[in-house]
Write a protein that holds these residues in place. Sequence first.
Motif, PDB file in Angstrom:
ATOM      1  N   PRO A 218       0.690   0.802  -8.989  1.00  0.00           N
ATOM      2  CA  PRO A 218       2.015   0.206  -9.166  1.00  0.00           C
ATOM      3  C   PRO A 218       2.937   0.535  -7.987  1.00  0.00           C
ATOM      4  O   PRO A 218       3.023   1.687  -7.558  1.00  0.00           O
ATOM      5  CB  PRO A 218       2.525   0.863 -10.455  1.00  0.00           C
ATOM      6  CG  PRO A 218       1.300   1.322 -11.172  1.00  0.00           C
ATOM      7  CD  PRO A 218       0.313   1.679 -10.114  1.00  0.00           C
ATOM      8  N   MET A 219       3.580  -0.491  -7.455  1.00  0.00           N
ATOM      9  CA  MET A 219       4.493  -0.320  -6.322  1.00  0.00           C
ATOM     10  C   MET A 219       5.898  -0.728  -6.763  1.00  0.00           C
ATOM     11  O   MET A 219       6.126  -1.894  -7.091  1.00  0.00           O
ATOM     12  CB  MET A 219       4.055  -1.205  -5.146  1.00  0.00           C
ATOM     13  CG  MET A 219       2.647  -0.938  -4.661  1.00  0.00           C
ATOM     14  SD  MET A 219       2.505   0.571  -3.689  1.00  0.00           S
ATOM     15  CE  MET A 219       0.764   0.504  -3.261  1.00  0.00           C
ATOM     16  N   ASN A 220       6.806   0.211  -6.763  1.00  0.00           N
ATOM     17  CA  ASN A 220       8.158  -0.074  -7.229  1.00  0.00           C
ATOM     18  C   ASN A 220       9.213   0.064  -6.133  1.00  0.00           C
ATOM     19  O   ASN A 220      10.412   0.036  -6.407  1.00  0.00           O
ATOM     20  CB  ASN A 220       8.517   0.863  -8.388  1.00  0.00           C
ATOM     21  CG  ASN A 220       7.584   0.654  -9.579  1.00  0.00           C
ATOM     22  OD1 ASN A 220       7.296  -0.477  -9.949  1.00  0.00           O
ATOM     23  ND2 ASN A 220       7.080   1.750 -10.139  1.00  0.00           N
ATOM     24  N   GLY A 221       8.740   0.218  -4.887  1.00  0.00           N
ATOM     25  CA  GLY A 221       9.681   0.392  -3.790  1.00  0.00           C
ATOM     26  C   GLY A 221       9.903  -0.892  -3.012  1.00  0.00           C
ATOM     27  O   GLY A 221       9.603  -1.994  -3.485  1.00  0.00           O
ATOM     28  N   ASP A 222      10.392  -0.737  -1.815  1.00  0.00           N
ATOM     29  CA  ASP A 222      10.728  -1.887  -0.980  1.00  0.00           C
ATOM     30  C   ASP A 222       9.618  -2.264  -0.013  1.00  0.00           C
ATOM     31  O   ASP A 222       9.683  -3.306   0.635  1.00  0.00           O
ATOM     32  CB  ASP A 222      12.013  -1.584  -0.188  1.00  0.00           C
ATOM     33  CG  ASP A 222      13.182  -1.304  -1.125  1.00  0.00           C
ATOM     34  OD1 ASP A 222      13.410  -2.127  -2.030  1.00  0.00           O
ATOM     35  OD2 ASP A 222      13.826  -0.254  -0.972  1.00  0.00           O
ATOM     36  N   ILE A 223       8.602  -1.406   0.105  1.00  0.00           N
ATOM     37  CA  ILE A 223       7.440  -1.751   0.920  1.00  0.00           C
ATOM     38  C   ILE A 223       6.241  -1.870  -0.008  1.00  0.00           C
ATOM     39  O   ILE A 223       6.301  -1.448  -1.167  1.00  0.00           O
ATOM     40  CB  ILE A 223       7.191  -0.712   2.039  1.00  0.00           C
ATOM     41  CG1 ILE A 223       7.022   0.693   1.437  1.00  0.00           C
ATOM     42  CG2 ILE A 223       8.334  -0.720   3.041  1.00  0.00           C
ATOM     43  CD1 ILE A 223       6.634   1.747   2.470  1.00  0.00           C
ATOM     44  N   ASP A 224       5.153  -2.444   0.481  1.00  0.00           N
ATOM     45  CA  ASP A 224       4.076  -2.806  -0.453  1.00  0.00           C
ATOM     46  C   ASP A 224       2.736  -2.142  -0.152  1.00  0.00           C
ATOM     47  O   ASP A 224       1.694  -2.639  -0.576  1.00  0.00           O
ATOM     48  CB  ASP A 224       3.898  -4.334  -0.477  1.00  0.00           C
ATOM     49  CG  ASP A 224       3.510  -4.884   0.887  1.00  0.00           C
ATOM     50  OD1 ASP A 224       3.367  -4.081   1.838  1.00  0.00           O
ATOM     51  OD2 ASP A 224       3.348  -6.109   0.995  1.00  0.00           O
ATOM     52  N   SER A 225       2.733  -1.030   0.580  1.00  0.00           N
ATOM     53  CA  SER A 225       1.446  -0.390   0.836  1.00  0.00           C
ATOM     54  C   SER A 225       1.602   1.115   0.961  1.00  0.00           C
ATOM     55  O   SER A 225       2.673   1.610   1.318  1.00  0.00           O
ATOM     56  CB  SER A 225       0.808  -0.943   2.118  1.00  0.00           C
ATOM     57  OG  SER A 225       1.583  -0.610   3.244  1.00  0.00           O
ATOM     58  N   LEU A 226       0.489   1.807   0.666  1.00  0.00           N
ATOM     59  CA  LEU A 226       0.441   3.266   0.782  1.00  0.00           C
ATOM     60  C   LEU A 226      -0.514   3.655   1.897  1.00  0.00           C
ATOM     61  O   LEU A 226      -1.480   2.945   2.188  1.00  0.00           O
ATOM     62  CB  LEU A 226      -0.065   3.887  -0.529  1.00  0.00           C
ATOM     63  CG  LEU A 226       0.892   3.966  -1.712  1.00  0.00           C
ATOM     64  CD1 LEU A 226       0.122   4.408  -2.948  1.00  0.00           C
ATOM     65  CD2 LEU A 226       2.035   4.930  -1.430  1.00  0.00           C
ATOM     66  N   ASN A 227      -0.275   4.788   2.516  1.00  0.00           N
ATOM     67  CA  ASN A 227      -1.240   5.375   3.424  1.00  0.00           C
ATOM     68  C   ASN A 227      -2.585   5.524   2.697  1.00  0.00           C
ATOM     69  O   ASN A 227      -2.626   5.823   1.507  1.00  0.00           O
ATOM     70  CB  ASN A 227      -0.694   6.739   3.864  1.00  0.00           C
ATOM     71  CG  ASN A 227      -1.684   7.544   4.660  1.00  0.00           C
ATOM     72  OD1 ASN A 227      -2.570   8.166   4.079  1.00  0.00           O
ATOM     73  ND2 ASN A 227      -1.542   7.548   5.955  1.00  0.00           N
TER      74      ASN A 227
END
Length: 246
Positions: A218-227
Amino acid sequence: MSYEEYLLAGRNAVLEALRAGKPIDKIFILDGCQDGPIRTIVREAKKTDAVLNFVEKERLDQLTNEHHQGVVAMAAAYEYAQLDDLFRKAEEKNEDPFFILLDGIEDPHNLGAIIRTANLAGAHGVIIPKRRAVGLTSTVAKTSAGAINYTPVVKVTNLSKTMEELKERGLWFVCADMEGEVMYRQNLTGPIGLVIGNEGSGVSRLVKERCDYIASIPMNGDIDSLNASVAAGVLAYEIVRQRLLK
């Protein structure tokens, strides 16, 4: 089983390698450095066949561009494990196999961090491809904070074919992908392989086709990817959580 000469930089990496009995040929130490960690390294080194060399800082800087903390070891590269070693480790712990497969991880810091996470999450090993991916370099060893001495790493020629072989041995595969179903809604118990893709392009098409589950975080921030290493940690611990609830 291939060995190659490579350098270990930093006190923790060198000390953990010595304590784990890894073969080290030479250790270069900053001349005049007498603090506790360095004395411990000298004491451990004297239990082995390693040759101690006390040198000027310029010599250490010549050996490596990394922050060496006054110590650099010249070691044979870590021996890559075999798939059977991973299954044996799971059997010894009386646990369902839990492997982490990396599809083209090229950043040594990511690989080192993932090996560290794999160790802490109780994964029985890490599988990496032979081509277009980083191997077990000194940077990987240092970033793993010693975990590389305890978590076996297998290098395979073809990741997709290896997954087919592992499926025949009972494993299910889940890969991280933004298009997948939220990981909390998936059953990630039992013998499992967690697949993490390349930092830029993600999991390759052939490898994704071999996966039984496509899981999204789940991505709830302003960017759409994780390291990549963070994504590996998040999914690995969801697997840990589900195993604890079994």
